[in-house]
Design a protein around this motif. Structure first.
Motif, mmCIF file in Angstrom:
data_model
loop_
_atom_site.group_PDB
_atom_site.id
_atom_site.type_symbol
_atom_site.label_atom_id
_atom_site.label_comp_id
_atom_site.label_asym_id
_atom_site.label_seq_id
_atom_site.Cartn_x
_atom_site.Cartn_y
_atom_site.Cartn_z
ATOM 1 N N ARG A 1 0.836 -1.200 0.000
ATOM 2 C CA ARG A 1 0.000 0.000 0.000
ATOM 3 C C ARG A 1 0.871 1.250 0.000
ATOM 4 O O ARG A 1 0.635 2.198 -0.746
ATOM 5 C CB ARG A 1 -0.919 -0.046 1.219
ATOM 6 C CG ARG A 1 -1.986 0.990 1.258
ATOM 7 C CD ARG A 1 -2.994 0.774 2.392
ATOM 8 N NE ARG A 1 -2.389 0.460 3.679
ATOM 9 C CZ ARG A 1 -2.483 -0.719 4.302
ATOM 10 N NH1 ARG A 1 -3.162 -1.707 3.767
ATOM 11 N NH2 ARG A 1 -1.907 -0.909 5.479
ATOM 12 N N LEU B 1 2.408 1.794 -3.428
ATOM 13 C CA LEU B 1 1.431 2.283 -4.398
ATOM 14 C C LEU B 1 1.003 3.719 -4.101
ATOM 15 O O LEU B 1 0.847 4.523 -5.014
ATOM 16 C CB LEU B 1 0.229 1.342 -4.442
ATOM 17 C CG LEU B 1 0.554 -0.070 -4.933
ATOM 18 C CD1 LEU B 1 -0.666 -0.978 -4.831
ATOM 19 C CD2 LEU B 1 1.112 -0.057 -6.344
ATOM 20 N N PHE B 2 0.825 4.053 -2.828
ATOM 21 C CA PHE B 2 0.472 5.428 -2.473
ATOM 22 C C PHE B 2 1.576 6.398 -2.860
ATOM 23 O O PHE B 2 1.303 7.554 -3.183
ATOM 24 C CB PHE B 2 0.166 5.561 -0.979
ATOM 25 C CG PHE B 2 -1.176 5.017 -0.563
ATOM 26 C CD1 PHE B 2 -2.197 4.791 -1.474
ATOM 27 C CD2 PHE B 2 -1.417 4.715 0.768
ATOM 28 C CE1 PHE B 2 -3.415 4.278 -1.088
ATOM 29 C CE2 PHE B 2 -2.641 4.204 1.169
ATOM 30 C CZ PHE B 2 -3.642 3.989 0.240
ATOM 31 N N SER B 3 2.830 5.947 -2.849
ATOM 32 C CA SER B 3 3.930 6.836 -3.221
ATOM 33 C C SER B 3 3.861 7.226 -4.694
ATOM 34 O O SER B 3 4.509 8.180 -5.112
ATOM 35 C CB SER B 3 5.279 6.178 -2.919
ATOM 36 O OG SER B 3 5.599 5.188 -3.881
ATOM 37 N N GLU C 1 1.113 8.226 -6.211
ATOM 38 C CA GLU C 1 -0.061 9.068 -6.443
ATOM 39 C C GLU C 1 0.280 10.452 -6.979
ATOM 40 O O GLU C 1 -0.568 11.112 -7.539
ATOM 41 C CB GLU C 1 -0.886 9.203 -5.165
ATOM 42 C CG GLU C 1 -1.633 7.937 -4.823
ATOM 43 C CD GLU C 1 -2.560 8.114 -3.638
ATOM 44 O OE1 GLU C 1 -2.347 9.046 -2.837
ATOM 45 O OE2 GLU C 1 -3.483 7.307 -3.519
ATOM 46 N N SER C 2 1.518 10.882 -6.800
ATOM 47 C CA SER C 2 1.895 12.196 -7.317
ATOM 48 C C SER C 2 3.017 12.035 -8.336
ATOM 49 O O SER C 2 3.765 11.051 -8.306
ATOM 50 C CB SER C 2 2.367 13.105 -6.177
ATOM 51 O OG SER C 2 3.616 12.658 -5.688
#
Length: 146
Positions: free
Chosen positions: A76, A79-81, A83-84
């Motif tokens: 998670r 994957l969140f890293s 997002e930008s």
């Protein structure tokens, strides 16, 4: 929640927080445990409890559920890293620098997916020993700039 966090913060209530993480780099990795003592508890007391928990961990692997939660958390976070645009660029740059492969993400995640409770226990037994660490106590006080 990690066993160490649960043990020190909730069960024994001797710490305010516990952070455990690993930083893997090209030539060296650092496994770090950072704890803030609860009021009226000593750092020596906390170190003793950490040592006891690590000794248990060196002998008893995490449960499949424990490991599954950690794997999901790592994936998670990866994957969140992404997002930008900056996060994507940072990850590509890190993989290119350290692995010489800017598209290493899938392989990186796969190595976590392959981890078993036994490989974690074996890692702890080999590397998380009293003779392979540095302990730093940070104490509140007034700085003396000479």
């Amino acid at each position: 929640m990690s066993r160490l966090y649960r043990d020190l913060v909730y069960d024994k209530q001797i710490a305010q927080d516990v952070v455990v993480y690993n930083m893997s780099n090209t030539l060296v990795s650092v496994f770090q445990i950072q704890v803030t003592a609860a009021p009226n508890h000593t750092l020596e007391e906390i170190e003793k409890e950490i040592d006891a928990e690590l000794e248990t961990f060196r002998k008893t692997p995490p449960s499949a559920a424990e490991l599954g939660g950690t794997k999901r958390s790592i994936e998670r976070g990866a994957l969140f890293s992404l997002e930008s645009a900056g996060g994507v660029a940072d990850r590509i740059n890190a993989y290119n620098h350290h692995k010489k492969d800017p598209s290493f993400l899938q392989q990186d995640l796969e190595r976590y997916r392959k981890t078993t409770p036994e490989t974690i226990r074996d890692f702890a037994a080999q590397y998380l020993t009293k003779n392979s660490r540095v302990v730093v106590y940070g104490m509140p006080g007034v700085p003396d700039f000479g």
